[in-house]
Design a protein around this motif. Structure first.
Motif, PDB file in Angstrom:
ATOM      1  N   PHE A 439     -15.314   3.594   3.224  1.00  0.00           N
ATOM      2  CA  PHE A 439     -15.179   5.143   3.063  1.00  0.00           C
ATOM      3  C   PHE A 439     -14.494   5.535   1.867  1.00  0.00           C
ATOM      4  N   TYR A 440     -14.506   6.790   1.776  1.00  0.00           N
ATOM      5  CA  TYR A 440     -14.006   7.684   0.667  1.00  0.00           C
ATOM      6  C   TYR A 440     -13.375   8.978   1.063  1.00  0.00           C
ATOM      7  N   PHE A 441     -12.594   9.465   0.091  1.00  0.00           N
ATOM      8  CA  PHE A 441     -11.879  10.564   0.218  1.00  0.00           C
ATOM      9  C   PHE A 441     -12.145  11.780  -0.741  1.00  0.00           C
ATOM     10  N   SER A 442     -12.002  13.263  -0.359  1.00  0.00           N
ATOM     11  CA  SER A 442     -12.257  13.950  -1.687  1.00  0.00           C
ATOM     12  C   SER A 442     -10.912  14.631  -1.749  1.00  0.00           C
ATOM     13  N   PRO A 443     -10.273  14.164  -3.143  1.00  0.00           N
ATOM     14  CA  PRO A 443      -9.087  14.931  -3.664  1.00  0.00           C
ATOM     15  C   PRO A 443      -9.257  16.297  -3.739  1.00  0.00           C
ATOM     16  N   ASN A 444     -10.408  17.148  -3.542  1.00  0.00           N
ATOM     17  CA  ASN A 444     -10.456  18.422  -3.673  1.00  0.00           C
ATOM     18  C   ASN A 444      -9.778  18.963  -2.011  1.00  0.00           C
ATOM     19  N   ARG A 445     -10.423  18.118  -1.120  1.00  0.00           N
ATOM     20  CA  ARG A 445      -9.937  18.545   0.350  1.00  0.00           C
ATOM     21  C   ARG A 445      -8.450  18.210   0.733  1.00  0.00           C
ATOM     22  N   LEU A 446      -8.244  17.234  -0.009  1.00  0.00           N
ATOM     23  CA  LEU A 446      -6.895  16.610   0.280  1.00  0.00           C
ATOM     24  C   LEU A 446      -5.675  17.744  -0.314  1.00  0.00           C
ATOM     25  N   ALA A 447      -6.208  17.920  -1.592  1.00  0.00           N
ATOM     26  CA  ALA A 447      -5.418  18.987  -2.393  1.00  0.00           C
ATOM     27  C   ALA A 447      -5.229  20.253  -1.447  1.00  0.00           C
ATOM     28  N   SER A 448      -6.321  20.790  -0.942  1.00  0.00           N
ATOM     29  CA  SER A 448      -6.494  21.795  -0.310  1.00  0.00           C
ATOM     30  C   SER A 448      -5.419  21.970   0.956  1.00  0.00           C
ATOM     31  N   ILE A 449      -5.388  20.528   1.509  1.00  0.00           N
ATOM     32  CA  ILE A 449      -4.495  20.564   2.645  1.00  0.00           C
ATOM     33  C   ILE A 449      -3.091  20.541   2.230  1.00  0.00           C
ATOM     34  N   ILE A 450      -2.391  20.016   1.098  1.00  0.00           N
ATOM     35  CA  ILE A 450      -1.142  20.151   1.077  1.00  0.00           C
ATOM     36  C   ILE A 450      -0.877  21.265  -0.093  1.00  0.00           C
ATOM     37  N   LYS A 451      -1.738  22.196  -0.339  1.00  0.00           N
ATOM     38  CA  LYS A 451      -1.525  23.187  -1.127  1.00  0.00           C
ATOM     39  C   LYS A 451      -1.316  22.986  -2.738  1.00  0.00           C
ATOM     40  N   LEU A 452      -2.042  22.561  -3.264  1.00  0.00           N
ATOM     41  CA  LEU A 452      -1.846  21.835  -4.625  1.00  0.00           C
ATOM     42  C   LEU A 452      -3.211  22.146  -5.559  1.00  0.00           C
ATOM     43  N   GLN A 453      -2.927  22.439  -6.641  1.00  0.00           N
ATOM     44  CA  GLN A 453      -4.019  22.735  -7.405  1.00  0.00           C
ATOM     45  C   GLN A 453      -4.734  21.343  -7.638  1.00  0.00           C
ATOM     46  N   VAL A 454      -6.345  21.358  -7.596  1.00  0.00           N
ATOM     47  CA  VAL A 454      -6.845  19.982  -7.552  1.00  0.00           C
ATOM     48  C   VAL A 454      -6.819  19.337  -8.915  1.00  0.00           C
ATOM     49  N   PRO A 455      -6.278  17.848  -8.524  1.00  0.00           N
ATOM     50  CA  PRO A 455      -5.965  17.141  -9.811  1.00  0.00           C
ATOM     51  C   PRO A 455      -7.374  16.656 -10.214  1.00  0.00           C
ATOM     52  N   ALA A 456      -7.387  16.500 -11.442  1.00  0.00           N
ATOM     53  CA  ALA A 456      -8.564  15.596 -12.236  1.00  0.00           C
ATOM     54  C   ALA A 456      -8.802  14.359 -11.407  1.00  0.00           C
ATOM     55  N   LEU A 457      -9.984  13.687 -11.219  1.00  0.00           N
ATOM     56  CA  LEU A 457     -10.100  12.548 -10.515  1.00  0.00           C
ATOM     57  C   LEU A 457      -9.412  11.512 -11.565  1.00  0.00           C
ATOM     58  N   LYS A 458      -9.529  11.637 -12.838  1.00  0.00           N
ATOM     59  CA  LYS A 458      -8.987  10.602 -13.538  1.00  0.00           C
ATOM     60  C   LYS A 458      -7.293  10.446 -13.287  1.00  0.00           C
ATOM     61  N   THR A 459      -6.761  11.553 -13.127  1.00  0.00           N
ATOM     62  CA  THR A 459      -5.303  11.754 -12.962  1.00  0.00           C
ATOM     63  C   THR A 459      -5.009  11.084 -11.456  1.00  0.00           C
ATOM     64  N   MET A 460      -5.886  11.276 -10.534  1.00  0.00           N
ATOM     65  CA  MET A 460      -5.627  10.677  -9.242  1.00  0.00           C
ATOM     66  C   MET A 460      -5.910   9.054  -9.432  1.00  0.00           C
ATOM     67  N   VAL A 461      -6.880   8.702 -10.013  1.00  0.00           N
ATOM     68  CA  VAL A 461      -7.176   7.368 -10.208  1.00  0.00           C
ATOM     69  C   VAL A 461      -6.056   6.555 -10.995  1.00  0.00           C
ATOM     70  N   ALA A 462      -5.500   7.298 -12.287  1.00  0.00           N
ATOM     71  CA  ALA A 462      -4.675   6.573 -12.946  1.00  0.00           C
ATOM     72  C   ALA A 462      -3.347   6.480 -12.000  1.00  0.00           C
ATOM     73  N   GLY A 463      -2.964   7.454 -11.477  1.00  0.00           N
ATOM     74  CA  GLY A 463      -1.756   7.246 -10.398  1.00  0.00           C
ATOM     75  C   GLY A 463      -1.857   6.161  -9.400  1.00  0.00           C
ATOM     76  N   LEU A 464      -3.043   5.942  -8.528  1.00  0.00           N
ATOM     77  CA  LEU A 464      -3.300   4.850  -7.978  1.00  0.00           C
ATOM     78  C   LEU A 464      -3.242   3.573  -8.669  1.00  0.00           C
ATOM     79  N   GLY A 465      -3.915   3.549  -9.795  1.00  0.00           N
ATOM     80  CA  GLY A 465      -4.006   2.341 -10.778  1.00  0.00           C
ATOM     81  C   GLY A 465      -2.777   1.764 -11.059  1.00  0.00           C
ATOM     82  N   SER A 466      -1.784   2.607 -11.324  1.00  0.00           N
ATOM     83  CA  SER A 466      -0.400   2.374 -11.838  1.00  0.00           C
ATOM     84  C   SER A 466       0.226   1.612 -10.545  1.00  0.00           C
TER      85      SER A 466
END
Ligand SMILES: C[S@@+](CC[C@H](N)C(=O)[O-])C[C@H]1O[C@@H](n2cnc3c(N)ncnc32)[C@H](O)[C@@H]1O
Ligand SMILES: [Zn+2]
Length: 575
Positions: A439-466
């Protein structure tokens, strides 16, 4: 002017398109076919048809005659399905073929060195074997639900080593069309039209000990009614190609009970990953049916495409592998509010060194422990919904995908394979998917849940990768991510993407009843109890994970389907 002449002798008979990779024996076969079709032409000169009664459609190397008034099913948008299927059968033959011919396989194996890559092996082997007269056409294909015969005729024209294809359909009009097209394409020596209920045909074959190396099931809607018979008709090690177009049931929100009745499991209703759960439900159905006959299903390629799913599986008799079915099957709890999910395998496999001989690994199969979640979501307090049971293992076989991509690149041209670029894009994405992260998730959808400007996919991936987790894209849905990170880490990284450093102020402005408020408010406490990762390592600087995903995103490939024509989609049965 209406022309009335034998279509067999018409100058528009498409020539057999010999590919450069085809072997000397294929050329001999083509010559044989020409002689035979000339003979047939003479014989059938009496059976005249009026060409003007038909529309002629060319797809791949086949030309198909269609009645002006549509009586038999044909959907041009499914060319992708057919182009891909040709490529996959060739890849299967290269990697695992000759499976029904032990002597032939041994001769081929003896000619090869294990160190060679598979495709090189095949060329050497095929060349050598052909010279030695060993590699004869051997593949028997059943296209159980054939409609016009287009697919079967393409297989005959485009796939080497094919000995026999049965193009079957229930409807007289379809079989008439199949036979007409077989003759028009001059493939009578390989393709045979047959009118039967597909199940009756397969069970009758079983009674006669006849099996097929390849079975293609391309039904209207669900494949379920045809699975048991095909599991009993497939040759050991054979390839099954399975389509299901009933995505409203398999991936929609409205019919969980129908999904369970047909597939033995429920899809991820209301979740963005429902297209992956559709694939896993179909694979589960196939695996469960196979297991009854001590057979195991190995997914080679599993794709969610346009309005349907298509899976390519290898079916082997392997009672030991069947024992792993329980632990390879799972249910999934997914939160109806925030979408976080947890997978629960239905069994456990543990391996330990033998007591007497440590080199002998002992495998124990036991019941699973669970559940992995509480009744309510740990992050937002939402209700958990249950999906499955469904297949929980890898969706693709990398070796197979590599061979599919090689054939697509080196052996196929855009002239015959109109969807070649799309195959390259989709299979490349599949090849780069994490194999152990359902399974997968959509950062867009999660960002809208916690009222956050949608992060770039690469930002999200870099964070999880770190934090030490892996990420990938998925072929099934644009702008979504797969990861092996736990949900606590996903929410933690997402929250850290927020440019707004006044989290307390932000919380005060949010409605405390919303899932977003609850997630942000409770996350730190939750993380304290888990000790999942070292939060001090979090960084959004580019790293290996983000580099990998970005490289893939920058490749000039057709990643996702763009609307090809107006009103494309599933087609209704002809009246
Ligand atoms: C979606 S169409 C097949 C399309 C075809 N494979 C292609 O690539 O163009 C499904 C076909 O299955 C046939 N069919 C439906 N039920 C059947 C059955 N029980 N046995 C055999 N054929 C059946 C229908 O007549 C129809 O022609
Ligand atoms: Zn939740």
């Amino acid at each position: 002017m209406t022309s009335l002449y034998s279509y067999v002798n018409s100058p528009s008979i498409p020539p057999k398109a010999l590919q450069p990779h085809q072997y000397p024996n294929a050329m001999l076969r083509a010559a044989f076919k020409r002689i035979r079709s000339n003979l047939t032409g003479r014989i059938s000169r009496r059976r005249q048809i009026n060409i003007d009664d038909y529309n002629i459609v060319q797809e791949g190397s086949a030309k198909i005659l269609f009645e002006k008034e549509e009586t038999v099913f044909y959907n041009p948008i499914q060319q992708f399905n057919r182009d891909l299927s040709v490529t996959c059968i060739k890849a299967w033959d290269n990697l695992y073929g000759s499976c029904g011919h032990k002597a032939q396989r041994k001769a081929v194996a003896d000619l090869s060195s294990d160190a060679e890559p598979a495709h090189k092996k095949r060329k050497t082997n095929a060349g050598a074997a052909a010279t030695a007269g060993q590699r004869k056409p051997y593949i028997r294909i059943l296209e159980a639900l054939s409609a016009t015969g287009l697919r079967a005729i393409r297989y005959a024209h485009e796939i080497p080593n094919v000995k026999e294809i049965v193009a079957n359909d229930l409807l007289p009009a379809a079989v008439e069309s199949i036979n007409r097209n077989i003759e028009y394409n001059g493939v009578q020596d390989i393709v045979r039209g047959n009118q039967d209920d597909a199940n009756v045909l397969m069970y009758r074959n079983k009674a006669e000990n006849k099996t097929y190396n390849v079975i293609d099931l391309d039904p209207y809607g669900t494949v379920t009614p045809f699975v048991d018979a095909s599991m009993q008709s497939i040759e050991d090690g054979g390839l099954m190609l399975v389509t299901c177009t009933d995505l409203s049931v398999l991936a929609g929100n409205g019919y969980p009970e129908k999904c369970f009745a047909l597939y033995g499991g429920v899809n991820m209703v209301g979740h963005e990953a429902t297209h992956e759960s559709a694939l896993r439900l179909v694979l589960n159905l196939l695996s469960q049916s196979a297991a009854k006959y001590k057979k195991t299903v190995e997914p080679l390629l599993s794709l969610s495409i346009d309005f349907y799913v298509r899976v390519f599986i290898r079916v082997r008799t392997a009672p030991i592998e069947v024992k792993k079915l329980m632990s390879n099957t799972m249910v999934t709890y997914h939160c109806s509010q925030c979408g976080s999910f947890s997978n629960q395998p239905l069994g456990r496999v543990t391996e330990r060194a033998g007591k007497r001989d440590p080199a002998k690994v002992q495998t124990k199969y036991s019941v699973a422990q669970g559940p992995p979640v509480d009744q309510k979501c740990a992050f937002c307090g939402g209700t958990h919904h249950l999906a499955g049971p469904m297949y929980g293992g890898a969706l693709h076989n990398r070796e197979f995908l590599q061979e599919v991509l090689r054939i697509n690149r080196e052996e196929h041209g855009d002239d015959v394979y109109g969807t070649r670029k799309r195959i390259e894009g989709m299979v490349t994405l599949a090849q780069n998917e994490l194999s152990d992260a359902p399974f997968y998730f959509s950062p867009n959808r999660l960002a809208s849940i916690i009222k956050l400007q949608v992060p770039a996919l690469k930002t999200m991936v870099a964070g999880l990768g770190s934090l030490g987790y892996d990420c990938s894209l998925t072929h099934a849905q644009p702008s979504t991510l797969k990861t092996n990170a736990p949900w606590g880490a996903i929410w933690f990284v997402l929250r850290a993407c927020d440019q707004n450093k006044d989290q307390q102020g932000k919380l005060l402005k949010m409605n405390p009843k919303t899932p977003g408020y609850r997630i942000l408010q409770g996350l730190d406490k939750w993380l304290e109890t888990q000790e999942l990762f070292d939060a001090s390592k979090l960084s959004f600087e580019p790293n290996e994970q983000s580099g990998h995903v970005e490289k893939l995103r920058k490749l000039k490939i057709v990643r996702y389907q763009e609307n090809p024509t107006k009103n494309w989609g599933p087609k209704a049965r002809p009246k």
